[in-house]
Design a protein around this motif. Structure first.
Motif, short mmCIF file in Angstrom:
data_model
loop_
_atom_site.label_atom_id
_atom_site.label_comp_id
_atom_site.label_asym_id
_atom_site.label_seq_id
_atom_site.Cartn_x
_atom_site.Cartn_y
_atom_site.Cartn_z
N LEU A 42 0.95 -1.12 -0.09
CA LEU A 42 -0.14 0.28 0.17
C LEU A 42 0.92 1.60 0.36
O LEU A 42 0.58 2.86 -0.79
CB LEU A 42 -1.13 -0.16 1.56
N LYS A 43 1.85 1.01 0.89
CA LYS A 43 2.74 2.55 0.82
C LYS A 43 3.60 2.28 -0.45
O LYS A 43 3.57 3.68 -1.09
CB LYS A 43 3.82 2.54 1.88
N GLU A 44 3.90 1.18 -1.19
CA GLU A 44 4.63 1.60 -2.50
C GLU A 44 3.61 2.06 -3.66
O GLU A 44 3.91 2.55 -3.99
CB GLU A 44 4.56 0.01 -2.55
N TYR A 45 2.36 1.38 -2.82
CA TYR A 45 1.37 2.49 -4.57
C TYR A 45 1.02 3.67 -3.46
O TYR A 45 -0.24 4.54 -4.68
CB TYR A 45 0.38 1.54 -4.60
N GLY A 46 1.47 4.42 -2.99
CA GLY A 46 1.14 5.55 -2.43
C GLY A 46 -0.02 5.84 -1.45
O GLY A 46 -0.69 7.23 -1.39
N ILE A 47 -0.21 4.66 -0.82
CA ILE A 47 -1.74 4.85 0.03
C ILE A 47 -0.87 4.85 1.05
O ILE A 47 0.07 4.08 1.65
CB ILE A 47 -2.62 3.94 -0.66
N GLU A 48 -1.28 5.53 2.61
CA GLU A 48 -1.15 5.43 3.40
C GLU A 48 -2.21 4.65 4.90
O GLU A 48 -2.79 4.48 4.87
CB GLU A 48 -1.09 6.56 4.20
N PRO A 49 -1.25 3.68 5.15
CA PRO A 49 -2.53 2.18 6.14
C PRO A 49 -2.18 2.33 7.14
O PRO A 49 -0.96 3.32 8.04
CB PRO A 49 -1.19 0.76 5.65
N HIS A 50 -2.82 2.13 7.92
CA HIS A 50 -3.08 2.43 8.70
C HIS A 50 -4.05 1.08 10.14
O HIS A 50 -4.49 0.03 9.26
CB HIS A 50 -4.08 3.09 9.85
N PRO A 51 -2.85 0.83 11.19
CA PRO A 51 -3.93 -0.18 11.73
C PRO A 51 -5.63 -0.36 12.47
O PRO A 51 -5.91 1.29 12.75
CB PRO A 51 -3.36 -0.75 13.26
N CYS A 52 -6.38 -1.37 11.78
CA CYS A 52 -7.56 -1.02 12.63
C CYS A 52 -8.15 -2.51 13.24
O CYS A 52 -8.16 -3.24 12.59
CB CYS A 52 -8.76 -1.32 11.57
N GLY A 53 -7.58 -2.58 14.67
CA GLY A 53 -7.93 -3.88 15.24
C GLY A 53 -5.93 -4.44 14.31
O GLY A 53 -5.15 -3.91 14.24
N GLU A 54 -6.85 -5.97 14.09
CA GLU A 54 -5.87 -6.94 13.58
C GLU A 54 -5.27 -6.72 12.54
O GLU A 54 -5.31 -7.48 12.10
CB GLU A 54 -6.20 -8.34 14.51
N GLY A 55 -6.52 -5.75 11.58
CA GLY A 55 -6.56 -5.57 10.73
C GLY A 55 -6.01 -4.64 9.79
O GLY A 55 -5.21 -3.98 11.00
N ILE A 56 -6.04 -4.12 8.60
CA ILE A 56 -5.83 -2.83 8.16
C ILE A 56 -6.74 -2.24 7.28
O ILE A 56 -7.41 -2.53 7.18
CB ILE A 56 -4.25 -3.29 7.11
N THR A 57 -5.91 -0.73 7.15
CA THR A 57 -7.29 0.19 6.56
C THR A 57 -6.56 1.55 5.43
O THR A 57 -5.57 1.70 5.97
CB THR A 57 -8.63 0.89 7.45
N ALA A 58 -7.38 1.97 5.06
CA ALA A 58 -6.82 2.69 4.52
C ALA A 58 -7.84 3.77 3.28
O ALA A 58 -8.98 3.04 3.17
CB ALA A 58 -6.05 2.47 3.56
N LEU A 59 -7.52 4.92 3.06
CA LEU A 59 -8.14 5.76 2.59
C LEU A 59 -7.63 6.15 0.81
O LEU A 59 -6.59 6.05 1.02
CB LEU A 59 -8.46 7.40 3.10
N ILE A 60 -9.03 5.92 -0.07
CA ILE A 60 -8.66 7.13 -1.60
C ILE A 60 -9.46 7.65 -2.07
O ILE A 60 -10.66 7.58 -1.97
CB ILE A 60 -8.11 5.59 -2.53
N GLY A 61 -9.23 8.47 -2.07
CA GLY A 61 -9.88 9.69 -2.58
C GLY A 61 -10.43 10.98 -1.63
O GLY A 61 -8.89 11.35 -0.80
N LYS A 62 -11.39 11.95 -1.66
CA LYS A 62 -11.89 12.92 -1.13
C LYS A 62 -11.38 12.67 0.87
O LYS A 62 -10.75 14.49 0.80
CB LYS A 62 -13.09 13.57 -1.12
N GLY A 63 -11.55 12.29 1.13
CA GLY A 63 -11.23 11.76 2.79
C GLY A 63 -9.82 11.66 2.60
O GLY A 63 -9.86 11.31 4.19
N ALA A 64 -8.73 10.73 1.87
CA ALA A 64 -7.61 10.01 2.52
C ALA A 64 -6.57 11.41 3.16
O ALA A 64 -5.53 11.13 3.44
CB ALA A 64 -6.86 9.78 1.07
N GLU A 65 -6.16 12.64 2.50
CA GLU A 65 -5.80 13.66 2.92
C GLU A 65 -6.54 14.45 4.03
O GLU A 65 -6.58 15.89 4.14
CB GLU A 65 -5.56 14.71 1.84
N GLY A 66 -7.40 13.94 4.50
CA GLY A 66 -8.46 14.69 5.73
C GLY A 66 -9.11 15.80 5.45
O GLY A 66 -10.19 17.08 6.39
#
Length: 399
Positions: A42-66
């Motif tokens: 995900l980082k390689e693709y320019g996407i910022e991942p975050h832990p969510c419990g024992e899984g992983i989440t990330a945002l793409i689109g309008k909400g990705a930059e806050g």
């Protein structure tokens, strides 16, 4: 260029991702290599991942930059393998003798990674936000709850969800299957019964309370719930898959352990099963002078997809006009899927896409150690995820 054309361009990378995950199979919540790989990609693709419990989440689109997220669509893929050895003979077979991707979750994670890459490339065209959900422990039906408890549907709030599951066997590539509005998969509750008797000499049963005999009566009594108590219109299953007691032939043991599974096609039937299984097991044990400790897990509800949402996604999939595409509606199965926990919370669609082989490679079914999945489905799955996400956000941005 369509998302399918782009997915074909990325097919080699997509396949490499799948094979890495396949070789490094891990189970349950213990997915250190899997999580590390998904995070790195995900980082390689320019996407910022975050832990969510024992899984992983990330945002793409309008909400990705806050910024203002707009409408939010969740795309989910599970990542865990089964606790079993692999016997496929493939050159990229699991290197973990205690874990194997015999259900195809490595395919799901790889498809979502490539969909994420393509959506990131087209991020300025997204009319809202795509939220990624890389989920652990689907096989134990606990991973969705874990991520729900850690807010996967919040910040930003999710408006709808979509997931795919590959299907092995001999069905042709190009077939996708869905159910719009009725039960697609059954509920699941794990059942554990400890029968406590009184052990002693096998030649003197009159001095004992035999937990093996009591356990056998419990097994038979539980089946009467299905045949004589449940509405014939309901589809329900009680299976005792494990019965352990004793260590030698001439000793009546102190206890017996029974493990099984409960399945139902409605929440009402699920609730009734859970209640009556507990009551029948405990009462049957008392009749024979024993005691039964009954544990029934929360499990997962039946998977019921939202009719309108499912029909929307089916329409978007048709737009791609991928050669050889076929569809089958009204599919249902007595297996269970913990995406049902997501579908209880937000309008959701869940679909099968065929990953079968018409030859001998398609003989083994899912959860078989020899099962093989056709990698030709990977670009289709990635394209479906990306295209459906973009189109759903376009259609719902002003609603």
């Amino acid at each position: 260029m369509s998302y399918y054309d782009r997915a074909l361009e990325l097919k080699e990378e997509l396949t490499e991702n799948r094979r890495y995950l396949h070789r490094h199979a891990e189970v349950g919540f213990e997915l250190p290599e899997t999580r590390a790989y998904v995070t790195e990609k995900l980082k390689e693709y320019g996407i910022e991942p975050h832990p969510c419990g024992e899984g992983i989440t990330a945002l793409i689109g309008k909400g990705a930059e806050g910024g203002e997220a707009g409408k939010v669509l969740l795309l989910r893929a599970d990542m865990d393998a089964l606790a079993m050895p692999e016997e496929s003979g493939l050159p990229f077979a699991s290197e973990n003798p205690k874990a194997a991707h015999c259900c195809g979750h490595d395919m799901h994670a790889a498809m979502l990674l490539t969909a994420a890459k393509m959506l990131k490339e087209q991020e300025n065209r997204l009319a809202g936000t795509v939220k990624l959900m890389f989920q652990p422990s689907e096989e134990t039906l606990t991973g969705s709850r874990n991520m729900l408890e850690h807010g996967i549907l919040e910040q930003p709030k999710v408006d709808a969800a979509l997931a795919y599951h590959v299907g092995p066997g001999q069905l042709p590539i190009g077939l996708f299957m869905y159910n719009a509005g009725s039960t697609m998969m059954f509920s699941n509750n794990d059942l554990h019964i400890r029968v406590k008797g009184r052990g002693g000499h096998g030649a003197m049963p009159q001095n004992c309370v035999d937990p093996i005999s009591v356990g056998a009566h419990i097994v038979v009594a539980l089946q009467e719930i299905i045949s004589r108590e449940m509405n014939p219109k309901a589809s329900c299953v009680i299976t005792i898959g494990s019965f352990h007691a004793g260590t030698t032939l001439n000793v009546i043991p102190e206890e017996a352990i029974l493990d099984g599974t409960l399945r139902a096609d409605t929440k009402e039937a699920q609730k009734q099963l859970v209640k009556r299984v507990r009551e029948v097991a405990e009462a049957t044990a008392r009749v024979y002078g024993a005691e039964a400790e009954v544990e029934i897990t929360d499990g997962a509800p039946p998977l019921i997809c939202d009719k309108e949402t499912t029909e929307e996604f089916v329409g978007y999939m048709r737009e791609l006009a991928i050669p050889g595409t076929m569809e089958q509606p009204d599919v249902a199965a007595s297996a269970s899927e913990d995406f049902a926990c997501i579908a209880e919370q937000v309008p959701s669609a869940f679909m099968y896409v065929s990953a079968g082989f018409p030859d001998g490679r398609g003989v083994a079914s899912a959860h078989n150690p020899k099962v093989q999945f056709n990698e030709e489905v990977l670009p289709r799955g990635a394209a479906y995820l990306a295209h459906c996400a973009q189109r759903w956000l376009e259609e719902h941005c002003d609603k």
